[in-house]
Design a protein around this motif. Sequence first.
Motif, PDB file in Angstrom:
ATOM      1  N   PHE A  80       0.819  -1.209   0.000  1.00  0.00           N
ATOM      2  CA  PHE A  80       0.000   0.000   0.000  1.00  0.00           C
ATOM      3  C   PHE A  80       0.856   1.263   0.000  1.00  0.00           C
ATOM      4  O   PHE A  80       0.782   2.072  -0.916  1.00  0.00           O
ATOM      5  CB  PHE A  80      -0.953  -0.002   1.195  1.00  0.00           C
ATOM      6  N   ASN A  81       1.702   1.447   1.033  1.00  0.00           N
ATOM      7  CA  ASN A  81       2.494   2.663   1.117  1.00  0.00           C
ATOM      8  C   ASN A  81       3.511   2.536   2.252  1.00  0.00           C
ATOM      9  O   ASN A  81       3.407   1.636   3.082  1.00  0.00           O
ATOM     10  CB  ASN A  81       1.597   3.881   1.359  1.00  0.00           C
ATOM     11  N   ILE A  82       4.452   3.457   2.273  1.00  0.00           N
ATOM     12  CA  ILE A  82       5.403   3.580   3.373  1.00  0.00           C
ATOM     13  C   ILE A  82       5.182   4.951   4.004  1.00  0.00           C
ATOM     14  O   ILE A  82       5.094   5.961   3.306  1.00  0.00           O
ATOM     15  CB  ILE A  82       6.856   3.449   2.888  1.00  0.00           C
ATOM     16  N   TYR A  83       5.112   4.966   5.327  1.00  0.00           N
ATOM     17  CA  TYR A  83       4.897   6.197   6.079  1.00  0.00           C
ATOM     18  C   TYR A  83       6.090   6.414   7.006  1.00  0.00           C
ATOM     19  O   TYR A  83       6.570   5.474   7.644  1.00  0.00           O
ATOM     20  CB  TYR A  83       3.600   6.120   6.893  1.00  0.00           C
ATOM     21  N   SER A  84       6.547   7.657   7.069  1.00  0.00           N
ATOM     22  CA  SER A  84       7.666   7.993   7.941  1.00  0.00           C
ATOM     23  C   SER A  84       7.586   9.475   8.267  1.00  0.00           C
ATOM     24  O   SER A  84       6.689  10.181   7.811  1.00  0.00           O
ATOM     25  CB  SER A  84       8.996   7.651   7.248  1.00  0.00           C
ATOM     26  N   GLY A  85       8.529   9.942   9.064  1.00  0.00           N
ATOM     27  CA  GLY A  85       8.558  11.352   9.410  1.00  0.00           C
ATOM     28  C   GLY A  85       7.648  11.693  10.573  1.00  0.00           C
ATOM     29  O   GLY A  85       7.277  10.836  11.373  1.00  0.00           O
ATOM     30  N   GLU A  86       7.284  12.964  10.654  1.00  0.00           N
ATOM     31  CA  GLU A  86       6.513  13.458  11.802  1.00  0.00           C
ATOM     32  C   GLU A  86       5.167  12.764  11.983  1.00  0.00           C
ATOM     33  O   GLU A  86       4.716  12.592  13.112  1.00  0.00           O
ATOM     34  CB  GLU A  86       6.317  14.974  11.711  1.00  0.00           C
ATOM     35  N   SER A  87       4.527  12.345  10.885  1.00  0.00           N
ATOM     36  CA  SER A  87       3.227  11.672  11.040  1.00  0.00           C
ATOM     37  C   SER A  87       3.358  10.336  11.760  1.00  0.00           C
ATOM     38  O   SER A  87       2.380   9.805  12.262  1.00  0.00           O
ATOM     39  CB  SER A  87       2.552  11.467   9.682  1.00  0.00           C
ATOM     40  N   GLN A  88       4.575   9.800  11.815  1.00  0.00           N
ATOM     41  CA  GLN A  88       4.802   8.505  12.450  1.00  0.00           C
ATOM     42  C   GLN A  88       5.542   8.624  13.780  1.00  0.00           C
ATOM     43  O   GLN A  88       6.033   7.635  14.320  1.00  0.00           O
ATOM     44  CB  GLN A  88       5.554   7.583  11.492  1.00  0.00           C
ATOM     45  N   HIS A  89       5.611   9.836  14.309  1.00  0.00           N
ATOM     46  CA  HIS A  89       6.206  10.051  15.635  1.00  0.00           C
ATOM     47  C   HIS A  89       5.200   9.598  16.685  1.00  0.00           C
ATOM     48  O   HIS A  89       4.008   9.898  16.594  1.00  0.00           O
ATOM     49  CB  HIS A  89       6.543  11.532  15.820  1.00  0.00           C
ATOM     50  N   TYR A  90       5.704   8.860  17.684  1.00  0.00           N
ATOM     51  CA  TYR A  90       4.801   8.366  18.724  1.00  0.00           C
ATOM     52  C   TYR A  90       5.567   8.245  20.036  1.00  0.00           C
ATOM     53  O   TYR A  90       6.728   7.838  20.050  1.00  0.00           O
ATOM     54  CB  TYR A  90       4.226   6.998  18.323  1.00  0.00           C
ATOM     55  N   ILE A  91       4.926   8.605  21.115  1.00  0.00           N
ATOM     56  CA  ILE A  91       5.474   8.410  22.451  1.00  0.00           C
ATOM     57  C   ILE A  91       4.548   7.439  23.178  1.00  0.00           C
ATOM     58  O   ILE A  91       3.363   7.714  23.370  1.00  0.00           O
ATOM     59  CB  ILE A  91       5.609   9.739  23.226  1.00  0.00           C
ATOM     60  N   TYR A  92       5.105   6.286  23.546  1.00  0.00           N
ATOM     61  CA  TYR A  92       4.329   5.276  24.266  1.00  0.00           C
ATOM     62  C   TYR A  92       3.974   5.780  25.661  1.00  0.00           C
ATOM     63  O   TYR A  92       4.643   6.672  26.199  1.00  0.00           O
ATOM     64  CB  TYR A  92       5.140   3.983  24.385  1.00  0.00           C
ATOM     65  N   PRO A  93       2.933   5.205  26.276  1.00  0.00           N
ATOM     66  CA  PRO A  93       2.556   5.625  27.631  1.00  0.00           C
ATOM     67  C   PRO A  93       3.706   5.552  28.650  1.00  0.00           C
ATOM     68  O   PRO A  93       3.741   6.325  29.592  1.00  0.00           O
ATOM     69  CB  PRO A  93       1.422   4.658  27.996  1.00  0.00           C
ATOM     70  N   ASN A  94       4.680   4.658  28.420  1.00  0.00           N
ATOM     71  CA  ASN A  94       5.814   4.551  29.355  1.00  0.00           C
ATOM     72  C   ASN A  94       6.918   5.565  29.061  1.00  0.00           C
ATOM     73  O   ASN A  94       7.956   5.564  29.714  1.00  0.00           O
ATOM     74  CB  ASN A  94       6.392   3.133  29.342  1.00  0.00           C
ATOM     75  N   GLY A  95       6.729   6.429  28.031  1.00  0.00           N
ATOM     76  CA  GLY A  95       7.697   7.461  27.694  1.00  0.00           C
ATOM     77  C   GLY A  95       8.643   7.107  26.564  1.00  0.00           C
ATOM     78  O   GLY A  95       9.377   7.972  26.085  1.00  0.00           O
ATOM     79  N   ASP A  96       8.668   5.848  26.115  1.00  0.00           N
ATOM     80  CA  ASP A  96       9.518   5.465  24.989  1.00  0.00           C
ATOM     81  C   ASP A  96       9.070   6.218  23.741  1.00  0.00           C
ATOM     82  O   ASP A  96       7.883   6.200  23.383  1.00  0.00           O
ATOM     83  CB  ASP A  96       9.444   3.958  24.715  1.00  0.00           C
ATOM     84  N   GLU A  97      10.034   6.878  23.088  1.00  0.00           N
ATOM     85  CA  GLU A  97       9.724   7.699  21.921  1.00  0.00           C
ATOM     86  C   GLU A  97      10.250   7.022  20.659  1.00  0.00           C
ATOM     87  O   GLU A  97      11.379   6.536  20.627  1.00  0.00           O
ATOM     88  CB  GLU A  97      10.362   9.070  22.092  1.00  0.00           C
ATOM     89  N   VAL A  98       9.419   6.999  19.607  1.00  0.00           N
ATOM     90  CA  VAL A  98       9.801   6.361  18.345  1.00  0.00           C
ATOM     91  C   VAL A  98       9.374   7.210  17.159  1.00  0.00           C
ATOM     92  O   VAL A  98       8.422   7.996  17.237  1.00  0.00           O
ATOM     93  CB  VAL A  98       9.185   4.951  18.178  1.00  0.00           C
ATOM     94  N   TYR A  99      10.106   7.020  16.073  1.00  0.00           N
ATOM     95  CA  TYR A  99       9.714   7.485  14.754  1.00  0.00           C
ATOM     96  C   TYR A  99       9.629   6.224  13.912  1.00  0.00           C
ATOM     97  O   TYR A  99      10.643   5.613  13.597  1.00  0.00           O
ATOM     98  CB  TYR A  99      10.744   8.464  14.167  1.00  0.00           C
TER      99      TYR A  99
END
Length: 156
Positions: free
Chosen positions: A79-98
């Motif tokens: 379908f597609n590849i998504y990256s960048g700011e739209s894929q930034h996420y901080i888990y409830p435990n504080g772990d941050e990912v792109y």
Amino acid sequence: MLDYIMKVREKVGTMPLVVSVAGCLILDEQNRVLLQHRTDNHNWSHPGGAVEVGESVEDAVKREVFEETGLRLQNLEFFNIYSGESQHYIYPNGDEVYFVNIIYICKKFEGTPIADQKETKSLQFFELNSLPNMTPNNQTIIDDLKKTISQSISLN
């Protein structure tokens, strides 16, 4: 979470990581999308997860979907590849990912959806115009799915 990611987290803490993930938009015959009610953030998202070291993206999406839903995917369509700011996420435990999120569509699968109760509270097919609270990084993906389906309907 994968042992690899947990080992990296032990070294770097919650600092942002770039993580390759594979997900699937599973559609039934009415073009409803299967979503999982997540146990970590209590929102809904498409099934999928991290690609393990040495694993192909296709194998990762099949494995993750099976683990989370009990479904065996057939005939994956990229379908597609998504990256960048739209894929930034901080888990409830504080772990941050792109996320680098590689998404497939699947309209043919085997099995009956069964929530694993580890990552998934429940599973449900939803009409695209009537979706529950989504994990934020899924919104762009779902918006693109809506556009794709409406374009294919208008072409028929």
